[in-house]
Design a protein around this motif. Structure first.
Motif, PDB file in Angstrom:
ATOM      1  N   ALA A 148       0.915  -1.268   0.004  1.00 12.73           N
ATOM      2  CA  ALA A 148       0.117   0.062  -0.024  1.00 12.73           C
ATOM      3  C   ALA A 148       0.810   1.272   0.150  1.00 12.73           C
ATOM      4  O   ALA A 148       0.643   2.284  -0.827  1.00 12.73           O
ATOM      5  N   VAL A 149       1.979   1.331   0.733  1.00 17.31           N
ATOM      6  CA  VAL A 149       2.703   2.320   0.797  1.00 17.31           C
ATOM      7  C   VAL A 149       3.532   2.445  -0.486  1.00 17.31           C
ATOM      8  O   VAL A 149       3.539   3.714  -0.901  1.00 17.31           O
ATOM      9  N   ALA A 150       3.993   1.449  -1.379  1.00 18.48           N
ATOM     10  CA  ALA A 150       4.442   1.553  -2.514  1.00 18.48           C
ATOM     11  C   ALA A 150       3.643   2.131  -3.655  1.00 18.48           C
ATOM     12  O   ALA A 150       3.851   3.054  -4.136  1.00 18.48           O
ATOM     13  N   HIS A 151       2.273   1.623  -3.564  1.00 10.79           N
ATOM     14  CA  HIS A 151       1.288   2.204  -4.491  1.00 10.79           C
ATOM     15  C   HIS A 151       1.080   3.710  -4.228  1.00 10.79           C
ATOM     16  O   HIS A 151       0.761   4.497  -5.142  1.00 10.79           O
ATOM     17  N   LYS A 152       0.818   4.135  -2.843  1.00 16.08           N
ATOM     18  CA  LYS A 152       0.935   5.305  -2.485  1.00 16.08           C
ATOM     19  C   LYS A 152       1.914   6.331  -3.158  1.00 16.08           C
ATOM     20  O   LYS A 152       1.720   7.548  -3.780  1.00 16.08           O
ATOM     21  N   ILE A 153       3.042   5.953  -3.088  1.00 17.20           N
ATOM     22  CA  ILE A 153       4.342   6.690  -3.669  1.00 17.20           C
ATOM     23  C   ILE A 153       4.199   6.762  -5.161  1.00 17.20           C
ATOM     24  O   ILE A 153       4.242   7.964  -5.679  1.00 17.20           O
ATOM     25  N   ALA A 154       3.720   5.670  -5.891  1.00 18.27           N
ATOM     26  CA  ALA A 154       3.604   5.680  -7.311  1.00 18.27           C
ATOM     27  C   ALA A 154       2.461   6.651  -7.662  1.00 18.27           C
ATOM     28  O   ALA A 154       2.662   7.438  -8.774  1.00 18.27           O
ATOM     29  N   ASP A 155       1.169   6.835  -6.846  1.00 15.43           N
ATOM     30  CA  ASP A 155       0.244   7.648  -7.263  1.00 15.43           C
ATOM     31  C   ASP A 155       0.839   8.937  -7.171  1.00 15.43           C
ATOM     32  O   ASP A 155       0.499  10.020  -7.788  1.00 15.43           O
ATOM     33  N   ASP A 156       1.724   9.435  -6.167  1.00 12.96           N
ATOM     34  CA  ASP A 156       2.209  10.433  -5.757  1.00 12.96           C
ATOM     35  C   ASP A 156       2.969  11.150  -6.817  1.00 12.96           C
ATOM     36  O   ASP A 156       3.053  12.307  -7.393  1.00 12.96           O
ATOM     37  N   ILE A 157       3.817  10.049  -7.509  1.00 15.63           N
ATOM     38  CA  ILE A 157       4.825  10.488  -8.666  1.00 15.63           C
ATOM     39  C   ILE A 157       4.104  10.763  -9.843  1.00 15.63           C
ATOM     40  O   ILE A 157       4.041  11.863 -10.451  1.00 15.63           O
ATOM     41  N   ILE A 158       2.807  10.132 -10.001  1.00  9.75           N
ATOM     42  CA  ILE A 158       1.863  10.411 -11.157  1.00  9.75           C
ATOM     43  C   ILE A 158       1.267  11.758 -10.906  1.00  9.75           C
ATOM     44  O   ILE A 158       1.262  12.571 -12.221  1.00  9.75           O
ATOM     45  N   PHE A 159       0.934  12.029  -9.836  1.00  8.39           N
ATOM     46  CA  PHE A 159       0.172  13.371  -9.685  1.00  8.39           C
ATOM     47  C   PHE A 159       1.155  14.634  -9.789  1.00  8.39           C
ATOM     48  O   PHE A 159       0.909  15.461 -10.304  1.00  8.39           O
ATOM     49  N   LYS A 160       2.360  14.503  -9.144  1.00  5.09           N
ATOM     50  CA  LYS A 160       3.561  15.430  -9.384  1.00  5.09           C
ATOM     51  C   LYS A 160       4.118  15.518 -10.712  1.00  5.09           C
ATOM     52  O   LYS A 160       4.049  16.819 -11.010  1.00  5.09           O
ATOM     53  N   LEU A 161       4.206  14.601 -11.659  1.00  2.00           N
ATOM     54  CA  LEU A 161       4.696  14.887 -12.967  1.00  2.00           C
ATOM     55  C   LEU A 161       3.875  14.989 -14.209  1.00  2.00           C
ATOM     56  O   LEU A 161       3.765  15.790 -14.957  1.00  2.00           O
ATOM     57  N   LEU A 162       2.467  14.448 -13.852  1.00  2.00           N
ATOM     58  CA  LEU A 162       1.554  14.293 -14.726  1.00  2.00           C
ATOM     59  C   LEU A 162       0.160  15.250 -14.505  1.00  2.00           C
ATOM     60  O   LEU A 162      -0.591  15.536 -15.512  1.00  2.00           O
ATOM     61  N   GLU A 164      -2.354  14.389 -12.765  1.00  3.95           N
ATOM     62  CA  GLU A 164      -3.349  13.556 -12.407  1.00  3.95           C
ATOM     63  C   GLU A 164      -3.502  12.560 -11.484  1.00  3.95           C
ATOM     64  O   GLU A 164      -2.332  12.216 -10.994  1.00  3.95           O
ATOM     65  N   ARG A 165      -4.584  12.097 -10.902  1.00  7.73           N
ATOM     66  CA  ARG A 165      -4.588  11.253  -9.987  1.00  7.73           C
ATOM     67  C   ARG A 165      -4.288   9.780 -10.314  1.00  7.73           C
ATOM     68  O   ARG A 165      -5.074   9.418 -11.315  1.00  7.73           O
ATOM     69  N   GLY A 166      -3.307   9.021  -9.710  1.00  8.91           N
ATOM     70  CA  GLY A 166      -3.064   7.721  -9.941  1.00  8.91           C
ATOM     71  C   GLY A 166      -4.240   6.857  -9.316  1.00  8.91           C
ATOM     72  O   GLY A 166      -4.880   7.094  -8.464  1.00  8.91           O
ATOM     73  N   VAL A 167      -4.097   5.886 -10.004  1.00 14.52           N
ATOM     74  CA  VAL A 167      -5.151   4.651  -9.356  1.00 14.52           C
ATOM     75  C   VAL A 167      -4.403   3.401  -8.692  1.00 14.52           C
ATOM     76  O   VAL A 167      -5.005   2.170  -8.592  1.00 14.52           O
ATOM     77  N   PHE A 168      -3.011   3.639  -8.523  1.00 12.22           N
ATOM     78  CA  PHE A 168      -2.410   2.361  -7.984  1.00 12.22           C
ATOM     79  C   PHE A 168      -2.818   1.821  -6.712  1.00 12.22           C
ATOM     80  O   PHE A 168      -2.761   0.885  -6.176  1.00 12.22           O
ATOM     81  N   SER A 169      -3.597   3.078  -5.878  1.00 10.59           N
ATOM     82  CA  SER A 169      -3.769   2.639  -4.440  1.00 10.59           C
ATOM     83  C   SER A 169      -5.449   2.117  -4.612  1.00 10.59           C
ATOM     84  O   SER A 169      -6.029   1.848  -3.559  1.00 10.59           O
ATOM     85  N   THR A 170      -6.133   2.247  -5.773  1.00  8.05           N
ATOM     86  CA  THR A 170      -7.588   1.507  -5.516  1.00  8.05           C
ATOM     87  C   THR A 170      -7.490   0.131  -5.645  1.00  8.05           C
ATOM     88  O   THR A 170      -6.453  -0.573  -5.936  1.00  8.05           O
ATOM     89  N   ARG A 171      -8.827  -0.631  -5.906  1.00  8.31           N
ATOM     90  CA  ARG A 171      -8.543  -1.984  -5.701  1.00  8.31           C
ATOM     91  C   ARG A 171      -9.656  -2.686  -6.558  1.00  8.31           C
ATOM     92  O   ARG A 171     -10.430  -1.862  -7.366  1.00  8.31           O
ATOM     93  N   LEU A 172      -9.320  -3.978  -7.246  1.00 10.76           N
ATOM     94  CA  LEU A 172     -10.451  -4.554  -8.136  1.00 10.76           C
ATOM     95  C   LEU A 172     -10.951  -5.447  -7.343  1.00 10.76           C
ATOM     96  O   LEU A 172     -10.647  -6.024  -6.343  1.00 10.76           O
ATOM     97  N   SER A 173     -12.254  -5.888  -7.732  1.00  9.56           N
ATOM     98  CA  SER A 173     -13.010  -7.246  -7.512  1.00  9.56           C
ATOM     99  C   SER A 173     -13.213  -7.858  -8.749  1.00  9.56           C
ATOM    100  O   SER A 173     -13.152  -7.652  -9.972  1.00  9.56           O
ATOM    101  N   TYR A 174     -12.749  -9.315  -8.769  1.00 10.93           N
ATOM    102  CA  TYR A 174     -13.063 -10.164  -9.803  1.00 10.93           C
ATOM    103  C   TYR A 174     -13.231 -11.551  -9.233  1.00 10.93           C
ATOM    104  O   TYR A 174     -13.226 -11.909  -7.906  1.00 10.93           O
ATOM    105  N   VAL A 175     -13.406 -12.601 -10.260  1.00 10.64           N
ATOM    106  CA  VAL A 175     -13.897 -14.035  -9.660  1.00 10.64           C
ATOM    107  C   VAL A 175     -12.899 -14.627 -10.157  1.00 10.64           C
ATOM    108  O   VAL A 175     -12.542 -14.677 -11.602  1.00 10.64           O
ATOM    109  N   ILE A 176     -12.415 -15.464  -9.625  1.00 11.84           N
ATOM    110  CA  ILE A 176     -11.195 -16.734  -9.748  1.00 11.84           C
ATOM    111  C   ILE A 176     -11.823 -17.993  -9.925  1.00 11.84           C
ATOM    112  O   ILE A 176     -12.514 -18.586  -8.770  1.00 11.84           O
ATOM    113  N   LYS A 177     -11.839 -18.774 -10.823  1.00  9.22           N
ATOM    114  CA  LYS A 177     -12.016 -20.191 -11.436  1.00  9.22           C
ATOM    115  C   LYS A 177     -10.961 -21.085 -10.725  1.00  9.22           C
ATOM    116  O   LYS A 177      -9.998 -21.054 -12.073  1.00  9.22           O
TER     117      LYS A 177
END
Length: 436
Positions: A148-162, A164-177
């Motif tokens: 979570a810390v690494a994702h937050k840093i990556a999001d901060d890099i995206i925001f400061k350089l580009l 826009e808000r990064g989505v690395f700290s968001t989550r996915l749901s999906y189904v595994i078979k």
């Protein structure tokens, strides 16, 4: 109409036959790990040097590698430093030297162990082209929260350089078979850190995130019929939102999270209804003689987009959120003969959908202002599109070598990646919202 109903039903069964033992709350899963293959990149990549964080060997997980992987997956960056060399996070870097090495930005960091399994993670970002520091973050973390810390840093890099808000700290749901077993899971945005939300022995379909990211609505067949549930992820508590006669399907949240639109066949043909998030206040929103299903609210909550075969073949329509009687439904898609699965981008500018092109189900995106549409893939089995919280990517399910996998594509179609779990089918993705 019958052909449309048959097509939707058969596709749902083929995609979504899941097993269902009620197992609530999160259970860690180290057995299924997501593989990520980047199959395309953007036209121009921002060269960035992410240096190995000093004293990172104290960590059980490499923060540096997660940041590098996040930035590579974004489709915007090219890592110019992939080795183990570290750089001091004190003082000012030699901007000319880094420019000569081809970096436009520099990331440095360090790790301080403050307890047995407690750490301080320090990071700084520098703009090499402008020869200036852009600040950084000082974050405290336990050993099990480093991703979570690494994702937050990556999001901060995206925001400061580009900007826009990064989505690395968001989550996915999906189904595994896996074999004959199926799981509804929650993971990080990169498909890692998988946690069980529910184990199944009966079908589960249509997971949908609440706007605050705390709940997921879905359809479960555990009682031998489709019932819509709202599942609180932190506690495992859930309620049966709708258990009407016939089919209960396709839950979609209002932007404020107070209500949902759902599809019911209680009165014969499938129609769209509104319902409060606690299961009260059921009321009908469409009153056609054909099939109306797959509702999705616009980001401002004023409209509902939905699939209907009222014109013959299924197409996407839009009506007032107060129902069809308040404002007649307007057809939105025209350029393909068979269209389903509407999803609206967070800014309301784009509509993602699945079109049947000569028997191939393919992901498309429509600019709602201009009416221009384009295929984002060349696939034949795409389904279940879902926008990232920043609107820059669309997550979907498709087939690769006969197996169901997740895939993500940028809205311009340039950056693509495939997320798969060896030996498993992965399907029914839904990209969660920003978590403030």
């Amino acid at each position: 109409m019958l052909q449309f109903a048959k097509t939707l039903f058969l596709r749902s069964l083929l995609v979504l036959i899941f097993s269902c033992l009620a197992c609530f709350g999160f259970v860690s899963s180290a057995l299924a790990q997501m593989n990520i293959e980047i199959t395309g990149v953007g036209q121009s990549l921002y060269p960035i040097a992410v240096m190995r964080f000093k004293d990172e060997n104290k960590l059980p997980t490499s923060v540096t590698e997660i940041i590098r992987q996040d930035l590579a997956r974004s489709g915007y960056f090219k890592n110019t430093e992939n080795g183990n060399a570290s750089e001091s996070d004190e003082g000012t870097p030699n901007y000319k030297s880094w420019a000569a090495r081809g970096a436009d930005a520099l990331v440095v960091g360090s790790v301080v162990q403050t307890g047995g399994a407690q750490f301080e993670i320090h990071y700084k970002l520098f703009d090499i082209r402008k020869s200036e520091g852009l600040g950084g973050l000082n974050l405290n973390s336990s050993a099990d929260n480093l991703r979570a810390v690494a994702h937050k840093i990556a999001d901060d890099i995206i925001f400061k350089l580009l900007g826009e808000r990064g989505v690395f700290s968001t989550r996915l749901s999906y189904v595994i078979k896996e074999g004959k077993r199926y799981r509804l899971v929650i993971s990080d945005a990169d498909g890692q850190n998988i946690r069980n939300a529910m184990n199944s022995s009966e079908p589960i379909i249509s997971p949908s995130w609440s706007p605050d990211g705390k709940k997921v609505a879905y359809v479960s067949f555990e009682d031998r019929k489709p019932v819509i549930y709202v599942h609180e992820l932190a506690t495992g508590r859930r309620i049966a939102l709708s258990n009407q006669k016939g089919n209960n399907s396709a839950p979609a949240w209002t932007p404020d999270g107070r209500k949902l639109a759902i599809s019911l066949s209680r009165d014969g043909n499938t129609q769209i209804y509104g319902i409060n998030a606690d299961g009260t206040g059921l009321h009908r929103l469409t009153r056609g003689s054909t099939i109306d299903t797959e509702p999705q609210y616009s980001p401002d909550g004023r409209y509902i987009y939905f699939t209907s075969d009222r014109g013959g073949n299924p197409q996407i329509y839009r009506m007032s959120a107060d129902g069809e009687q308040a404002e007649g439904a307007k057809r939105i898609t025209y350029k393909q003969g068979f269209v389903t699965s509407p999803r609206i981008s967070p800014d309301g500018k784009y509509l993602a959908y699945i079109a049947n092109i000569g028997g191939a189900f393919r992901l498309y995106i429509l600019n709602l202002a201009t009416g221009d549409s384009q295929a984002l893939t060349d696939g034949s089995s795409d389904e279940s599109p879902s926008f990232a919280a920043n609107g820059r990517y669309v997550l979907y399910s498709t087939k690769v070598n006969g197996k169901r996998v997740l895939a993500a594509v940028s809205v311009d179609g340039n950056s693509k990646q495939v997320l798969s779990i060896p030996g498993s089918d992965v399907r029914q993705p839904s990209w969660g919202p920003f978590m403030d």
